[in-house]
Design a protein around this motif. Sequence first.
Motif, PDB file in Angstrom:
ATOM      1  N   GLY B 131      39.641  33.067  47.045  1.00  0.00           N
ATOM      2  CA  GLY B 131      40.027  34.204  47.144  1.00  0.00           C
ATOM      3  C   GLY B 131      41.369  34.586  47.751  1.00  0.00           C
ATOM      4  O   GLY B 131      42.262  35.836  48.397  1.00  0.00           O
ATOM      5  N   ALA B 132      40.578  33.814  49.129  1.00  0.00           N
ATOM      6  CA  ALA B 132      41.639  34.003  50.259  1.00  0.00           C
ATOM      7  C   ALA B 132      42.834  33.762  50.252  1.00  0.00           C
ATOM      8  O   ALA B 132      43.614  34.467  51.127  1.00  0.00           O
ATOM      9  CB  ALA B 132      40.361  33.805  51.862  1.00  0.00           C
ATOM     10  N   LYS B 133      43.206  32.619  49.436  1.00  0.00           N
ATOM     11  CA  LYS B 133      44.612  32.031  49.366  1.00  0.00           C
ATOM     12  C   LYS B 133      45.489  32.885  49.067  1.00  0.00           C
ATOM     13  O   LYS B 133      46.781  33.422  49.553  1.00  0.00           O
ATOM     14  CB  LYS B 133      44.367  30.659  49.391  1.00  0.00           C
ATOM     15  CG  LYS B 133      44.033  29.696  50.073  1.00  0.00           C
ATOM     16  CD  LYS B 133      44.531  28.105  49.492  1.00  0.00           C
ATOM     17  CE  LYS B 133      43.109  27.117  50.412  1.00  0.00           C
ATOM     18  NZ  LYS B 133      42.512  26.776  49.762  1.00  0.00           N
ATOM     19  N   ALA B 134      45.164  33.488  47.588  1.00  0.00           N
ATOM     20  CA  ALA B 134      45.221  35.008  47.284  1.00  0.00           C
ATOM     21  C   ALA B 134      46.095  35.359  47.910  1.00  0.00           C
ATOM     22  O   ALA B 134      46.854  36.508  47.750  1.00  0.00           O
ATOM     23  CB  ALA B 134      44.702  34.566  45.757  1.00  0.00           C
ATOM     24  N   TYR B 135      45.021  36.274  48.805  1.00  0.00           N
ATOM     25  CA  TYR B 135      45.747  37.156  49.408  1.00  0.00           C
ATOM     26  C   TYR B 135      46.201  36.814  50.562  1.00  0.00           C
ATOM     27  O   TYR B 135      46.649  38.079  50.785  1.00  0.00           O
ATOM     28  CB  TYR B 135      43.884  37.398  50.937  1.00  0.00           C
ATOM     29  CG  TYR B 135      43.172  38.816  50.665  1.00  0.00           C
ATOM     30  CD1 TYR B 135      43.404  40.136  50.965  1.00  0.00           C
ATOM     31  CD2 TYR B 135      43.320  38.254  52.739  1.00  0.00           C
ATOM     32  CE1 TYR B 135      43.630  41.140  51.802  1.00  0.00           C
ATOM     33  CE2 TYR B 135      43.017  39.174  53.320  1.00  0.00           C
ATOM     34  CZ  TYR B 135      43.332  40.772  53.021  1.00  0.00           C
ATOM     35  OH  TYR B 135      43.120  41.585  54.112  1.00  0.00           O
ATOM     36  N   ASP B 139      48.727  37.771  46.850  1.00  0.00           N
ATOM     37  CA  ASP B 139      48.662  38.295  45.574  1.00  0.00           C
ATOM     38  C   ASP B 139      47.463  39.294  44.971  1.00  0.00           C
ATOM     39  O   ASP B 139      47.308  39.221  43.701  1.00  0.00           O
ATOM     40  CB  ASP B 139      48.355  37.175  44.916  1.00  0.00           C
ATOM     41  CG  ASP B 139      49.784  36.053  45.204  1.00  0.00           C
ATOM     42  OD1 ASP B 139      51.340  37.149  45.036  1.00  0.00           O
ATOM     43  OD2 ASP B 139      49.839  34.471  45.247  1.00  0.00           O
ATOM     44  N   ALA B 140      46.547  39.116  46.317  1.00  0.00           N
ATOM     45  CA  ALA B 140      45.885  39.815  45.948  1.00  0.00           C
ATOM     46  C   ALA B 140      44.981  40.647  46.880  1.00  0.00           C
ATOM     47  O   ALA B 140      45.508  40.556  48.171  1.00  0.00           O
ATOM     48  CB  ALA B 140      44.801  38.973  45.374  1.00  0.00           C
ATOM     49  N   GLN B 141      44.769  41.938  46.726  1.00  0.00           N
ATOM     50  CA  GLN B 141      44.408  43.302  47.243  1.00  0.00           C
ATOM     51  C   GLN B 141      43.548  42.571  48.172  1.00  0.00           C
ATOM     52  O   GLN B 141      42.854  43.495  49.319  1.00  0.00           O
ATOM     53  CB  GLN B 141      44.084  44.900  46.072  1.00  0.00           C
ATOM     54  CG  GLN B 141      45.329  45.093  45.810  1.00  0.00           C
ATOM     55  CD  GLN B 141      45.898  45.834  46.306  1.00  0.00           C
ATOM     56  OE1 GLN B 141      45.447  46.539  47.483  1.00  0.00           O
ATOM     57  NE2 GLN B 141      47.671  45.341  46.846  1.00  0.00           N
ATOM     58  N   GLY B 142      42.197  42.792  47.700  1.00  0.00           N
ATOM     59  CA  GLY B 142      41.152  42.036  49.154  1.00  0.00           C
ATOM     60  C   GLY B 142      41.220  40.236  48.742  1.00  0.00           C
ATOM     61  O   GLY B 142      41.160  39.453  47.547  1.00  0.00           O
TER      62      GLY B 142
END
Lengths: 320, 527
Positions: B131-135, B139-142
């Motif tokens: 999820g780091a890339k999306a963050y 694209d992500a809150q966390g």
Amino acid sequence: MSRLVFKRFVMLVPLLIGVSLFAFLLISTAPGDPVAALINPVDSSIDVTALEARRQALGLRDSLPVRYARWVGQLLTGNLGRSYATGRPVLGEMLNRVGATAQLAFMAVAVGLVIGVLAGAASALKRGTWVDTGITLLGFLVVATPPFFLGLALIFLLSLQLNLFPTGGMLTLGSGGGLGDRLSHLVMPAVVLALPFITEVTRYTRGGLIDVLKQDFIRTARGKGLRPRRVVMVHALRNALMPLVTITALALPTLLGGAIITETVFQWPGLGTLTIDAVHQRDYPVILAVTLFSALTVIAANLLADIAYSVVDPRVRYEP
Amino acid sequence: MKIRLRALLVMLLVLGGASAGFAQTTLVFGVTSAPRTFNPWVTNDSASWTAMDMMYSGLTRLDAAGSPAPDLAESWEVSGDGLEYVFHLDPDARWHDGEPVTATDVKFTFEALLHPDTNSVWASRYTLIAGAKAYRAGDAQGVEGVEVVDEHTVRIALEAPLAPFLSYVSLQTPIMPSHLLSGVAPAQFEGNAFFDAPVGSGAYKFVRYESGQFVEYDAFESFHLGNPGFAKLFLRIGTTDTLLVQLQRGEVQVAPLNPHEVELVAAMPGVEVLSYPTSIVQAININLTRAPLQDVRVRQAIAYAIDRERLATIVLGEYGNVASSPLMAPDWVLTDDLTVYGFDLDKARALLQEAGWNASTHLTLRYPSGNRPREAAAAVIQQALAAAGIQVDLSISDFATLNADAAAGNFDLLLLGNQTIGDPDYIASQYTSYTAPPAGVNYMHYANPRVDELLEAGRTTADQAARYDLYRQFQQIVTEDLPKVFLYVDPEIYAVSDGLTGISPANGVGLLRSLYWNIFEWRPKGN
């Protein structure tokens, strides 16, 4: 007098623009930039794209005119910006250091004037004797010795061997730093900084006094039957000291700009070490602020010299 | 007036004299450069990290052997596939303001570090967290992969195995207090007042920083790994000259040394010299975009022309250790199965002749100022290469200039080290083709697809025996391709007062930290 002050103020504007523009161009064309300077290249695990993002965020990718205009715009609102290296406001970083430098500079001037005048007067009155030769030789020796060597020699002799003064810093670690503690830390760096100035004052005093002692009014004073001591101290010395006003005023900006070597040897946290660190780190806002400060001290010191001169020598008048 | 002056002088002398000597429970640690910032995300400057290491702590830390050891996390588990790490925080861990250190702080730390506005130089270490890339893309809150399980348990999920993950977590990734920083927008971290008076969870708590003079700390009585041994700690900034005088006067207990200063210290009573090799390998980086240097025979000639034993002895004296590989640490990665270039001037000349070397060609050797042995090495290299028939011009610059010029390719030869802190993956970006400037620090523009594969596999393979084999092959290829000529290992040398106990330097683990990795265990003798 107020006219003189006013004229100087008007001159200030183009001067500061010129100085800041020159300094800005000079450091901007130096190789490297503040982001590159923050990086220890041995450790290659860092994120290079973050560095580029930082350059963008700091505005380093904008053109020079844009950057200069932005800086001037900030300056006009009284904001010197933030240090690129520490992120702290430049004004605060400078105020942290100005006090230390000022203490050192004024102590050095005081030491320089007292010792210089005494040595110069002794040299002039005992002209041609071993006293004169000794003082002259000592003066040359002092001027010819690099300050870092003098500093280390004093530390070795007075701190390590004789245990008279602390080795460095502004106060004893862990103490509150009382007046005595601070003064004892000030002695050695002030002396090292003052030494070349002492020699300068000595030479001027000696030359001035020898000149004055030959003049008619001194003979008259002696002829009136005044005590020789009074003739020298009141009549001659007063006239001989006039050039000192100028050289002191001219020495002030140099001393206030920070003495890099003396500060480094004695761990004295003044403007000099701040400047050299800022240059190494390409910390543009700090470099510009220090440069402006130096320009201001030069102008102020010159003004001070002019005013002081007209005070000590009533013949001097500044008329349009 | 006269009497007053005399009184002042007497007072100065008395106070000056009285200032020598310290209370037993003050530790003064001499350093030669001032910290620039206490913000852990924006720099890898070693002076700043020394100051930060005293007051911050991470999930784990590296012990004397360079292996991850408990810090804020008293234990952890790694899933069999290497994709999931569960850290159990020490319930006794406290921030310097008394608040407990919790899983929320861990989550906050990774999200702050990975936030694009933070511009952290460490972000690339952790982009494999799920999820780091999306963050980072917004694209992500966390960061989905950092999960608060309960107050003292945190789970970190990775997208792919990352062998050096624990080593990364142990270094330069202090956990930061969510309750004090979560209200600050990442773009405002820089220059935020928090970093003028930082609150950490390390052995010593920050008291103040007198710009350019010293950093002052107090012992943190609730430190989770045990009571620190000194009531006060100072980092004192000075030159080695003045620090040595202060060491002799007992005003400083630890000071870094240059090799040539060891003799001075040997004569001082109550002072001992500690030295150990670091993991920094100094090398000549060769610009492979320059035509004459693209011929491997020329690079071999450079290697054969330099008597590295002699070089190491000249610049480091008894502390000189020759390096024949980019990897001199950690122990498990070492191999003897390498091409070694012994000193052979005839062979160097023959290789140059074979390569059609033009004797009128001048090469520029660039090197940074500030490391005295390395500065001396440049001159020795110049002489050695001249003997083989290669003209070398020396050019010294400060780091800001050199970093920029190295990235721009303005050099033929570049004297610069590489360092492995606990894991060989640290040096990968100096050798992978896709990290050539501007994307990274492969200043040589070295490109070998096999090396890219090996280093990528080394990063994502969990099994150490398998990793050994990958890095052995990497070392073999690099010593044959010779994008760098490896010279010697940097030593670290310290003068240490014998009034201290508990010091046990870690060999080859990292920078200054090799000495002070266990500073919380240091004690004044007799206590």
